[in-house]
Design an enzyme around this catalytic site. Sequence first.
Site, short mmCIF file in Angstrom:
data_model
loop_
_atom_site.label_atom_id
_atom_site.label_comp_id
_atom_site.label_asym_id
_atom_site.label_seq_id
_atom_site.Cartn_x
_atom_site.Cartn_y
_atom_site.Cartn_z
N ASP A 1 -56.02 -65.37 -7.45
CA ASP A 1 -56.90 -66.37 -6.86
C ASP A 1 -57.88 -65.65 -5.95
O ASP A 1 -57.57 -64.62 -5.36
CB ASP A 1 -56.08 -67.37 -6.06
N ARG B 1 -57.85 -79.86 -10.32
CA ARG B 1 -57.31 -79.38 -9.05
C ARG B 1 -58.37 -79.32 -7.96
O ARG B 1 -58.75 -78.26 -7.51
CB ARG B 1 -56.63 -78.01 -9.20
N ASP C 1 -55.63 -71.03 -3.16
CA ASP C 1 -54.25 -71.52 -3.16
C ASP C 1 -53.73 -71.57 -1.73
O ASP C 1 -53.93 -70.62 -0.96
CB ASP C 1 -53.34 -70.60 -3.98
N ASP D 1 -57.46 -67.18 -12.34
CA ASP D 1 -56.46 -68.14 -11.89
C ASP D 1 -57.19 -69.18 -11.04
O ASP D 1 -58.15 -69.79 -11.49
CB ASP D 1 -55.33 -67.43 -11.15
#
Length: 454
Positions: free
Chosen positions: A236, A332, A279, A275
């Site tokens: 990430d 997301r 996060d 990815d």
Amino acid sequence: MRPNDRTTAHRSTGRERRPGRAAAAVLCGAALCCSAPALSAAPALAAAAHPGDAAWPVLPARDGWASAGGGTTGGADADAAHVFTVRTRGELVRALGDGDPTPRVIRVAGTIDANTDDRGRPLDCADYATDGYSREGYLKAYDPATWGREELPSGPMEEARAASAARQAERVKLSVGPNTTILGTGRNPRLLGGTLQIKGVDNVVVRELTFEDAYDCFPQWDPTDGADGAWNSEYDNLVVHGSTHVWVDHNTFTDGRRPDSGQPHYFGQLFQQHDGELDVVRGADLVTVSWNVFADHDKTVLIGNSDSAGDTDRGRLRVTMHHNLFRDIVERAPRVRFGQVDVYNNHHVVPASGYAYSWGVGVESRLYVEANAVTLPTPVDPAQVIKGWKGTVLTERNNRVNGSLTDLLGLHNAAVPEEELGDDVGWRPVLRTRVDHPRLVPHIVEEGAGAGRG
């Protein structure tokens, strides 16, 4: 023209110090918070004074969850010896200080490419490959026509892939210590191909950077992932892992030079080298994510990484997301497990094709979604904006789709009755400096969000 002081909360020449960690904090408990504030003018961004009359930004009081428990100042107390300007990966690594808790400010000037060696020479995927790994060899070894679809790859070529991936990880994972401010400066400050890891520390500020193309040279094939298998990657752009008091503000996150649309397909699936963009996972807590641009990406913001992580995450993962622009994001924005997450005044510009959802309601999540704007193209059903992922409740209030007040929760529940969600998460946010009318949000966010706009 940018918004003036009546409509923005991100400019100041003032001065504010964070109270000590022992000071009493205005905290919302695990069950309930007080009522949300009414519409109000924005306070100025706080700044701390330093040797040489420099001033480093600190999070304003009551600006989201990261303002609780003593607030977030990053490296605002840095002395002159711990203010660095960096232009290369090597300079950045040295300035990060290997976990030293001494307050520091790291000013990123220009582009820092994480895929470079200690002398600054560019590295590509071939430079990391080891133990006989090649993409062609990997594809041959694990072709479903011969390997099948019941087991994960194993054996010499998978071991070579893992060893090669470890070599790249040593270069691109950059660990951030406590009491640190990372601040872009000058023209187009950018971290290219790298992943900032804020892991197990307290009090970090990241502002005014473009994060571009954190790519994995060595994705793993998983034939058991879904009905048709999938390529899974690492890295990430920014990871908040088990850390507290983190402010992520006025950054731009993008795949940039390596969009998914330009990547090949193997075994019928996209060779996915990206990815997430951000996060917040594994017991992280007290995070504010404000005035960022998240663009042109698939799985974008994940809060809570596992359905089985309740022992670590329950009562934590308190995150505020406000005044962010989500442009052409597949899914997301965010997806949440466990956490009390306040999502308000964001602008979601939905792509005409490939869109999955924006707000993901995961296990034990308590997601409060208010006064956001959604720009939705005609082919997309507004019932898609919400997606249930084993969650049970979502508070959704005063959100507008293409300028019109829309009951998005009602539309979701009618369209997907098997994912029906209750409407009361049992808490109300109080840590907000202001709430803009959702009709104004597209203009305010477009003018104010992203690197270079703070």
